[in-house]
Design a protein around this motif. Structure first.
Motif, mmCIF file in Angstrom:
data_model
loop_
_atom_site.group_PDB
_atom_site.id
_atom_site.type_symbol
_atom_site.label_atom_id
_atom_site.label_comp_id
_atom_site.label_asym_id
_atom_site.label_seq_id
_atom_site.Cartn_x
_atom_site.Cartn_y
_atom_site.Cartn_z
ATOM 1 N N GLU A 198 0.841 -1.303 -0.052
ATOM 2 C CA GLU A 198 0.052 -0.063 -0.006
ATOM 3 C C GLU A 198 0.889 1.332 -0.090
ATOM 4 O O GLU A 198 0.500 2.246 -0.562
ATOM 5 N N SER A 199 1.812 1.158 1.020
ATOM 6 C CA SER A 199 2.816 2.211 0.810
ATOM 7 C C SER A 199 3.665 2.682 -0.570
ATOM 8 O O SER A 199 3.862 3.809 -1.239
ATOM 9 N N ILE A 200 3.887 1.616 -1.133
ATOM 10 C CA ILE A 200 4.416 1.741 -2.535
ATOM 11 C C ILE A 200 3.317 2.055 -3.563
ATOM 12 O O ILE A 200 3.645 2.997 -4.337
ATOM 13 N N GLU A 201 2.210 1.532 -3.403
ATOM 14 C CA GLU A 201 1.305 2.152 -4.468
ATOM 15 C C GLU A 201 0.898 3.760 -4.114
ATOM 16 O O GLU A 201 0.571 4.371 -5.018
ATOM 17 N N LEU A 202 0.894 4.071 -2.788
ATOM 18 C CA LEU A 202 0.640 5.553 -2.446
ATOM 19 C C LEU A 202 1.914 6.540 -3.113
ATOM 20 O O LEU A 202 1.514 7.280 -3.763
ATOM 21 N N LEU A 203 3.132 5.919 -3.043
ATOM 22 C CA LEU A 203 3.985 6.780 -3.774
ATOM 23 C C LEU A 203 4.023 6.760 -5.313
ATOM 24 O O LEU A 203 4.235 7.885 -5.834
ATOM 25 N N GLY A 204 3.815 5.764 -5.735
ATOM 26 C CA GLY A 204 3.312 5.852 -6.992
ATOM 27 C C GLY A 204 2.225 6.814 -7.628
ATOM 28 O O GLY A 204 2.311 7.242 -8.612
ATOM 29 N N ALA A 205 1.310 6.615 -6.811
ATOM 30 C CA ALA A 205 0.028 7.572 -7.188
ATOM 31 C C ALA A 205 0.566 9.117 -6.973
ATOM 32 O O ALA A 205 0.087 9.656 -7.648
ATOM 33 N N LEU A 206 1.260 9.317 -5.844
ATOM 34 C CA LEU A 206 1.726 10.512 -5.544
ATOM 35 C C LEU A 206 2.499 11.361 -6.705
ATOM 36 O O LEU A 206 2.798 12.332 -7.189
ATOM 37 N N LEU A 207 3.532 10.452 -7.314
ATOM 38 C CA LEU A 207 4.392 10.728 -8.451
ATOM 39 C C LEU A 207 3.664 10.961 -9.812
ATOM 40 O O LEU A 207 3.934 11.749 -10.481
ATOM 41 N N THR A 208 2.385 10.232 -10.075
ATOM 42 C CA THR A 208 1.678 10.661 -11.310
ATOM 43 C C THR A 208 0.592 11.524 -11.174
ATOM 44 O O THR A 208 -0.161 11.401 -11.898
ATOM 45 N N GLY A 209 0.333 11.700 -9.589
ATOM 46 C CA GLY A 209 -0.784 12.607 -9.700
ATOM 47 C C GLY A 209 -2.322 11.736 -9.417
ATOM 48 O O GLY A 209 -3.308 12.461 -9.672
ATOM 49 N N ASP A 210 -2.198 10.576 -9.007
ATOM 50 C CA ASP A 210 -3.374 9.941 -8.941
ATOM 51 C C ASP A 210 -3.915 10.321 -7.414
ATOM 52 O O ASP A 210 -3.763 9.523 -6.553
ATOM 53 N N TRP A 211 -4.579 11.529 -6.999
ATOM 54 C CA TRP A 211 -5.053 11.833 -5.742
ATOM 55 C C TRP A 211 -6.046 11.216 -5.451
ATOM 56 O O TRP A 211 -6.180 11.036 -4.053
ATOM 57 N N ALA A 212 -6.835 10.673 -6.258
ATOM 58 C CA ALA A 212 -7.891 9.763 -5.484
ATOM 59 C C ALA A 212 -7.411 8.414 -4.679
ATOM 60 O O ALA A 212 -7.843 8.042 -3.559
ATOM 61 N N THR A 213 -6.440 7.820 -5.209
ATOM 62 C CA THR A 213 -5.783 6.747 -4.513
ATOM 63 C C THR A 213 -4.796 7.457 -3.245
ATOM 64 O O THR A 213 -4.900 6.853 -2.253
ATOM 65 N N ALA A 214 -4.279 8.438 -3.406
ATOM 66 C CA ALA A 214 -3.420 8.956 -2.349
ATOM 67 C C ALA A 214 -4.368 9.424 -1.072
ATOM 68 O O ALA A 214 -4.119 9.213 -0.028
ATOM 69 N N ASP A 215 -5.617 10.216 -1.633
ATOM 70 C CA ASP A 215 -6.214 10.724 -0.517
ATOM 71 C C ASP A 215 -7.006 9.405 0.173
ATOM 72 O O ASP A 215 -7.203 9.793 1.443
ATOM 73 N N ALA A 216 -7.426 8.412 -0.341
ATOM 74 C CA ALA A 216 -7.887 7.151 0.457
ATOM 75 C C ALA A 216 -6.706 6.050 1.221
ATOM 76 O O ALA A 216 -7.246 5.419 1.919
ATOM 77 N N CYS A 217 -5.613 6.648 1.122
ATOM 78 C CA CYS A 217 -4.640 5.767 1.801
ATOM 79 C C CYS A 217 -4.617 5.996 3.335
ATOM 80 O O CYS A 217 -4.881 6.973 4.033
#
Length: 249
Positions: A198-217
């Motif tokens: 989940e942490s790795i997925e979050l960092l990938g989301a922050l790098l690419t601008g996927d805020w829906a994933t980041a905000d839900a972490c």
């Protein structure tokens, strides 16, 4: 002697004499610029109020010695107009203020050659401060996104999918700051850590601008991710940011 204008973000200020300041800005066209603003510490100076950290300003400079920004003395700030007063919404909130201060320090560290354009870093900083001031995402997430993208535009983009060493498609379990991100079992090196997926997925989301994933972490994965970002940034800057220790998680 030359007059020139540029847009910039005020990174920091330093006292000079009894009433002046040295203003450090990251500008669109000239990269990092240090200039003298005269009389701005006087209580009635409206000019000085526009040249505070976090301010996005349109500044006119007066440079001596044929317009050189380096080696012939600092230019003077002769005029300043506010484009966006981000500081108003940032300095009144501790979480935003500490995150924003870390952003300003990062931008200055990545632009260590005065007068050398750094347009991508400038645009990243403007966008990050705008997002931070709006309050639409948690400050520490905005900061981590900014740090990851700053690393990327300066040539240090971490991998959060394919193995950073051999390119094996992800997901990959191990993370190495020295190797450049996640690595597979075959490329695992001493010092690797095994963060949650989940942490790795979050960092990938922050790098690419996927805020829906980041905000839900979840908070625990956000904290783990922030630790990885801080370690990765410190590795490439060769020393940590002083301001990161004050950032709320």
């Amino acid at each position: 002697m030359t007059l020139f204008r540029d847009d910039g973000i005020v990174l920091r200020t330093q006292k000079l004499g009894e009433a002046d300041r040295i203003i450090t800005l990251l500008t669109r066209g000239h990269g990092r610029v240090r200039a003298v603003a005269r009389g701005v510490r006087r209580t009635k100076s409206k000019f000085g109020a526009r040249l505070e950290p976090f301010s996005h300003v349109d500044v006119q400079f007066f440079a001596r010695g044929g317009g050189e920004l380096v080696g012939r003395g600092l230019p003077l700030c002769t005029q300043s107009e506010t484009i966006a007063p981000y500081g108003g919404a940032i300095v009144t909130d501790y979480a935003r203020y500490t995150a924003g201060t870390a952003m300003l320090e990062t931008a200055e560290r990545f632009t260590d050659h005065e007068g050398e354009p750094a347009v991508q870093q400038y645009l990243l900083l403007v966008g990050a401060l705008r997002t931070l001031a709006s309050g639409e995402h948690a400050p520490h997430l905005v900061l981590d996104a900014f740090l990851l993208r700053s690393l990327a535009v300066n040539g240090y983009a971490p991998s959060f999918g394919a193995c950073a060493k051999c390119g094996m498609p992800g997901p990959n379990r191990f993370f190495s700051t020295a190797a450049g991100g996640v690595v597979c079992g075959e490329c695992r090196v001493p010092g690797c850590v095994v963060p949650s997926s989940e942490s790795i997925e979050l960092l990938g989301a922050l790098l690419t601008g996927d805020w829906a994933t980041a905000d839900a972490c979840e908070a625990r994965h956000v904290r783990e991710g922030s630790g990885l970002v801080a370690a990765y940034l410190q590795w490439h800057l060769e020393r940590g940011l002083r301001s990161l220790r004050y950032v709320e998680q």
